[in-house]
Design a protein around this motif. Structure first.
Motif, PDB file in Angstrom:
ATOM      1  N   ASN A 177       0.825  -1.209   0.000  1.00 33.07           N
ATOM      2  CA  ASN A 177       0.000   0.000   0.000  1.00 33.07           C
ATOM      3  C   ASN A 177       0.859   1.258   0.000  1.00 33.07           C
ATOM      4  O   ASN A 177       0.518   2.261  -0.637  1.00 33.07           O
ATOM      5  CB  ASN A 177      -0.911  -0.031   1.237  1.00 33.07           C
ATOM      6  CG  ASN A 177      -1.610   1.279   1.498  1.00 33.07           C
ATOM      7  OD1 ASN A 177      -1.109   2.119   2.244  1.00 33.07           O
ATOM      8  ND2 ASN A 177      -2.772   1.461   0.883  1.00 33.07           N
ATOM      9  N   VAL A 180       3.279   1.154  -3.527  1.00 29.13           N
ATOM     10  CA  VAL A 180       2.420   1.341  -4.700  1.00 29.13           C
ATOM     11  C   VAL A 180       3.038   0.864  -6.020  1.00 29.13           C
ATOM     12  O   VAL A 180       3.103   1.620  -6.984  1.00 29.13           O
ATOM     13  CB  VAL A 180       1.964   2.814  -4.869  1.00 29.13           C
ATOM     14  CG1 VAL A 180       0.637   2.860  -5.627  1.00 29.13           C
ATOM     15  CG2 VAL A 180       1.863   3.547  -3.569  1.00 29.13           C
ATOM     16  N   ILE A 183      -1.493   0.285  -8.464  1.00 28.09           N
ATOM     17  CA  ILE A 183      -2.597   1.032  -7.860  1.00 28.09           C
ATOM     18  C   ILE A 183      -3.812   0.112  -7.866  1.00 28.09           C
ATOM     19  O   ILE A 183      -4.350  -0.223  -8.922  1.00 28.09           O
ATOM     20  CB  ILE A 183      -2.900   2.320  -8.648  1.00 28.09           C
ATOM     21  CG1 ILE A 183      -1.679   3.242  -8.664  1.00 28.09           C
ATOM     22  CG2 ILE A 183      -4.106   3.044  -8.051  1.00 28.09           C
ATOM     23  CD1 ILE A 183      -1.840   4.448  -9.574  1.00 28.09           C
ATOM     24  N   GLU A 583       9.121   6.453  -5.585  1.00 30.56           N
ATOM     25  CA  GLU A 583       7.959   6.025  -4.799  1.00 30.56           C
ATOM     26  C   GLU A 583       6.967   7.163  -4.575  1.00 30.56           C
ATOM     27  O   GLU A 583       5.752   6.945  -4.562  1.00 30.56           O
ATOM     28  CB  GLU A 583       8.417   5.455  -3.456  1.00 30.56           C
ATOM     29  CG  GLU A 583       7.297   4.896  -2.597  1.00 30.56           C
ATOM     30  CD  GLU A 583       7.804   4.243  -1.325  1.00 30.56           C
ATOM     31  OE1 GLU A 583       7.171   4.449  -0.270  1.00 30.56           O
ATOM     32  OE2 GLU A 583       8.836   3.537  -1.391  1.00 30.56           O
ATOM     33  N   ARG A 586       4.731   7.422  -7.602  1.00 33.61           N
ATOM     34  CA  ARG A 586       3.725   6.352  -7.625  1.00 33.61           C
ATOM     35  C   ARG A 586       2.596   6.667  -6.644  1.00 33.61           C
ATOM     36  O   ARG A 586       1.408   6.484  -6.954  1.00 33.61           O
ATOM     37  CB  ARG A 586       4.360   4.995  -7.299  1.00 33.61           C
ATOM     38  CG  ARG A 586       5.438   4.560  -8.287  1.00 33.61           C
ATOM     39  CD  ARG A 586       5.752   3.080  -8.185  1.00 33.61           C
ATOM     40  NE  ARG A 586       6.217   2.662  -6.877  1.00 33.61           N
ATOM     41  CZ  ARG A 586       7.483   2.649  -6.484  1.00 33.61           C
ATOM     42  NH1 ARG A 586       8.437   3.077  -7.323  1.00 33.61           N
ATOM     43  NH2 ARG A 586       7.828   2.232  -5.274  1.00 33.61           N
ATOM     44  N   GLU A 587       2.971   7.146  -5.465  1.00 31.21           N
ATOM     45  CA  GLU A 587       1.943   7.487  -4.484  1.00 31.21           C
ATOM     46  C   GLU A 587       1.092   8.659  -4.969  1.00 31.21           C
ATOM     47  O   GLU A 587      -0.131   8.676  -4.786  1.00 31.21           O
ATOM     48  CB  GLU A 587       2.581   7.816  -3.135  1.00 31.21           C
ATOM     49  CG  GLU A 587       1.561   8.050  -2.035  1.00 31.21           C
ATOM     50  CD  GLU A 587       2.180   8.362  -0.685  1.00 31.21           C
ATOM     51  OE1 GLU A 587       1.430   8.798   0.211  1.00 31.21           O
ATOM     52  OE2 GLU A 587       3.404   8.180  -0.528  1.00 31.21           O
ATOM     53  N   ALA A 590      -1.466   7.473  -7.300  1.00 27.27           N
ATOM     54  CA  ALA A 590      -2.545   6.777  -6.583  1.00 27.27           C
ATOM     55  C   ALA A 590      -3.557   7.775  -6.033  1.00 27.27           C
ATOM     56  O   ALA A 590      -4.772   7.552  -6.100  1.00 27.27           O
ATOM     57  CB  ALA A 590      -1.969   5.927  -5.456  1.00 27.27           C
ATOM     58  N   TYR A 611      -7.130  -1.533  -0.860  1.00 28.89           N
ATOM     59  CA  TYR A 611      -5.960  -0.676  -0.765  1.00 28.89           C
ATOM     60  C   TYR A 611      -4.643  -1.442  -0.864  1.00 28.89           C
ATOM     61  O   TYR A 611      -3.575  -0.873  -0.664  1.00 28.89           O
ATOM     62  CB  TYR A 611      -6.005   0.115   0.548  1.00 28.89           C
ATOM     63  CG  TYR A 611      -7.319   0.836   0.744  1.00 28.89           C
ATOM     64  CD1 TYR A 611      -7.641   1.945  -0.033  1.00 28.89           C
ATOM     65  CD2 TYR A 611      -8.255   0.381   1.667  1.00 28.89           C
ATOM     66  CE1 TYR A 611      -8.856   2.601   0.112  1.00 28.89           C
ATOM     67  CE2 TYR A 611      -9.479   1.029   1.827  1.00 28.89           C
ATOM     68  CZ  TYR A 611      -9.767   2.139   1.045  1.00 28.89           C
ATOM     69  OH  TYR A 611     -10.982   2.781   1.189  1.00 28.89           O
ATOM     70  N   TYR A 629      -6.646   5.313  -0.115  1.00 29.58           N
ATOM     71  CA  TYR A 629      -6.557   6.222  -1.254  1.00 29.58           C
ATOM     72  C   TYR A 629      -7.937   6.651  -1.752  1.00 29.58           C
ATOM     73  O   TYR A 629      -8.852   5.846  -1.893  1.00 29.58           O
ATOM     74  CB  TYR A 629      -5.791   5.566  -2.396  1.00 29.58           C
ATOM     75  CG  TYR A 629      -4.323   5.362  -2.096  1.00 29.58           C
ATOM     76  CD1 TYR A 629      -3.449   6.444  -2.056  1.00 29.58           C
ATOM     77  CD2 TYR A 629      -3.811   4.093  -1.845  1.00 29.58           C
ATOM     78  CE1 TYR A 629      -2.102   6.265  -1.774  1.00 29.58           C
ATOM     79  CE2 TYR A 629      -2.464   3.900  -1.568  1.00 29.58           C
ATOM     80  CZ  TYR A 629      -1.619   4.989  -1.532  1.00 29.58           C
ATOM     81  OH  TYR A 629      -0.282   4.811  -1.251  1.00 29.58           O
TER      82      TYR A 629
END
Length: 737
Positions: A177, A180, A183, A583, A586-587, A590, A611, A629
């Protein structure tokens, strides 16, 4: 502090390559349900046909036995390359040898400490895995590498204690989570259409309903079906659906409809009782135990079970040798479904034994685990008492694994492993074959009596006779391909007493004595059968549910129940390429995903949030300590600023499989919202084979795909979603309470 240590044997983490290469669980979006309609049913591709191949095409795992190394030392005021994850019941700490956490800083919970040493020379590079097209095989689809994830995945596979396994998978879910690599959009819902005279139609995410546990109102209407003299009356379940078993030989069948039939006409060693998902229950095996490291399992076979041959009115007693022969035959057949046995078992070293032989092997102590309890047992009687069983037994099946695997019981519950009596299959060759194999002590000698592939006479006999012999609650009475299939109650079923018990507990209801699948590819035909009450249950597309809502027949009404399935939809980000190797990026993506619009506009509300890469409600799933998310553009922009990248410097192409309108619509929504972050986003449709080729070799930036399970264990998700082929020289864990 009490401490429990285990040293794990170490091997290249290629195990779950089979789960994709051989299983076809990668979801192109074709419908695989016989009783519900998948929101992804508009795809023109069948993933099971597109991705299946023989496990022999995949490299076998390499096993390396290493000497024990010291467990992580608790030193220092901070972490050094270690990850600390707080889960609901444990703190999980994972990192290279020598990293650790200060005890005083840990929450007041027991700790699971995992330490390892990576073999850098033997660990393949990401580029090497791309060159070998190992995406969604030996390495996760995002090509993310995190040795901490690989270490926990291996521990989760080899640990048998369900509490420890749950904590390990909680930690993996939480880490996924936060990192990520994918997603997770959510878990699909399914609509189940029935008349309300049907009671107790339970739902299990991997096993079809056992129809003898489903009941009907005694006052349900009676109507002719239009097939022979059959009527839909109380005690007869009529399901209007579609499909047909690919084969009536379980060794050659790898699809939903066939497994649904096997689950009703056969018995496996263990099973999931109704809607249970976290622990199996006894079936043909009444009790089981394993050695201390989980590489040898013993299954005590239920006595008094007889397989019924209705054509010849003959009965075949079932014993441990029958279990052994059928497992061996499924592996020998060489069909893609055998990947689970090929990966997780060593059948050449497994064999049937007597109760006395078991007592000798149990003298040094075996571990029995069931319903949250654990006990060391040293005799058959002690094991049976632990499981609360006092009936007959029919030998013990000793199942040897090449390495410990905590999900082995889930694998053994799959319906393709229903036990068929060896004497029925071998016929006049039974005694000869058994003597040649020393009654199972040399199982590979059976190769002289069972051929590989579909030319095997046993396979042809089972196919021609619709299996022909049955241990389950029903037997196959008759059928016509793609038209109908009739199951009749088995008068010799070992657990027949459950039917009178159910009826005494529910005086207004009757148990199911007959099941008739009425098969049609035409949705309108299925809807019409349901509207008239000819069918009790029907597979209805989501776009046609209005045709079966608010119907009435006498005092009864139609009913639409919604259930959450383990069919997961997600977006893969290529973590080996910029900017997805960051990272924070990527977050940010999301948080910039319009989940609610996807749920409503794309899936018509038939999806629930998730998630991380474990289905809702499964072992390891948690809502604790995760980012929940939702669409938050400001948060996404803030994370991008922290990441240090300039979105306008990057173009993103989103792939999806052509013909899948849901994924096309989802990609368009992502194009809009990610574009608001400053990225240049385009959407491209690819044929299913082309999509698999590109994504498997890492030739992509982003793509949308789905996943459905082979067996009911979190490893069937966590492994494919997170593993990265890291090779360890050592790997240890310690539980500190």
């Amino acid at each position: 502090m009490a401490s429990k240590k285990m040293v794990l044997s170490v091997f290249i983490v290629f195990l779950m390559a089979f789960a994709v290469v051989a299983s076809g669980c990668l979801g192109g979006g074709g419908s695989s349900s016989t009783t519900t309609s998948s929101p992804s049913a508009t795809s023109s591709s069948s993933p099971s046909q597109s991705t299946t191949s023989s496990p022999s095409a995949t490299s076998s795992p390499t096993t390396t036995t290493v000497s024990p190394t010291k467990v992580v030392q608790y030193v220092g005021d901070h972490l050094s390359n270690a990850t600390v994850v707080e889960t609901p019941n444990y703190v999980v700490i994972v990192g290279p040898e020598g990293s650790g956490a200060k005890v005083s800083n840990l929450p007041n919970k027991p700790a699971i400490v995992v330490s390892y040493k990576v073999n850098e020379k033997k660990t393949p590079t990401i580029q090497e895995l791309m060159n070998e097209s190992q995406g969604f095989g030996a390495i996760n689809p995002a090509f993310l590498r995190d040795p901490n994830l690989d270490a926990l995945i291996k521990v989760g596979r080899e640990v048998t204690d369900i509490k420890i396994r749950e904590a390990i998978y909680n930690a993996l879910y939480i880490m996924a989570n936060k990192e990520v690599p994918e997603i997770i959009i959510g878990d699909n819902k399914a609509a189940r259409v029935s008349w309300n005279w049907v009671h107790d139609w339970y739902y299990n995410p991997v096993l079809a309903p056992r129809w003898d546990l489903v009941m009907e109102d005694k006052n349900a209407p009676s109507q002719a079906i239009g097939i022979g003299d059959y009527k839909n009356e109380p005690g007869t379940i009529v399901e209007a659906t579609f499909g047909w078993p690919k084969s009536f030989d379980p060794a050659f069948d790898y699809e939903t409809f066939g497994w649904a039939v096997y689950h009703n006409v056969g018995d496996t060693l263990v099973t999931y009782w109704k809607n249970e998902t976290k622990e199996v229950s006894p079936d043909l095996a009444v009790a089981w135990a394993h050695n201390k490291n989980g590489t040898v399992w013993y299954f005590v076979i239920r006595g008094g079970v007889k397989a019924y041959d209705p054509k010849n009115n003959q009965l075949y007693p079932i014993n441990a040798t029958d279990v052994e022969f059928e497992f061996w035959r499924v592996l020998r057949a060489g069909y893609s479904v055998n990947w689970m046995l090929a990966t997780y078992t060593n059948l050449s070293a497994s064999y049937a034994m007597s109760e006395n032989e078991f007592n000798k092997e149990a003298q040094n102590g075996l571990i029995a685990e069931y319903q949250g309890k654990e006990e060391t047992v040293k005799s058959l009687n002690q094991l049976l008492q632990f499981f609360g069983y006092n009936g007959q037994t029919a030998g013990v099946y000793k199942l040897v694994l090449p390495h410990p695997y905590g999900g082995i019981l889930s694998v053994l519950a799959d319906p393709y492993l229903m036990v068929i009596p060896a004497k029925y299959m071998l016929g006049d060759k039974y005694e000869e074959a058994m003597k040649a194999a020393d009654w199972g002590r040399k199982p590979d000698e059976w190769a002289n009596y069972v051929q590989k592939g579909s030319d095997d006479p046993i396979h042809k006999m089972l196919q021609d006779n619709m299996i022909g012999v049955f241990t389950g609650p029903f037997y196959i009475k008759e059928g016509k391909e793609n038209s109908y299939l009739v199951l009749e109650r088995n008068p010799y079923y070992w657990n027949a007493s459950i039917w009178s018990k159910l009826e005494s507990e529910n005086p207004g209801l009757v148990t199911t004595k007959r099941v008739i699948y009425v098969l049609s590819k035409d949705p309108q035909t299925r809807i019409s059968l349901f509207q008239k009450g000819v069918a009790d249950i029907a597979a209805v597309p989501l776009t046609r549910l209005n045709a079966v809502q608010n119907l009435k027949i006498g005092n009864f009404e139609s009913r639409i129940d919604t259930v959450v399935t383990p069919d997961m939809v997600f977006v893969v980000l290529n973590a080996a390429k910029e900017p997805f190797n960051n990272e924070l990026v990527r977050e940010a993506l999301a948080w910039a995903t319009p989940y609610n619009k996807i749920y409503q506009a794309v899936y018509n509300g038939y999806m629930v949030p998730n998630y991380g890469p474990i289905p809702v409600g499964w072992l390891g799933y948690t809502t604790c300590c995760v980012n929940k998310y939702s669409f938050n553009l400001n948060k996404a922009l803030q994370l991008l600023k922290q990441s240090g990248i300039n979105p306008s410097d990057y173009s993103i192409t989103i792939y999806y499989n052509s013909g899948n309108t849901e994924r096309q619509d989802m990609a368009t929504l992502l194009q809009n919202t990610w574009g608001q972050l400053g990225f240049k986003v385009t959407v491209t449709a690819l044929s299913w084979p082309t999509l698999l080729q590109k994504t498997g070799s890492g030739d992509f930036q982003v793509y949308i795909v789905g996943w459905a399970p082979d067996f009911l264990d979190p490893d069937d998700y966590i492994g494919p979603f997170l593993q990265s082929a890291v090779v360890f020289d050592s790997l240890n864990y310690e539980v500190i309470s």
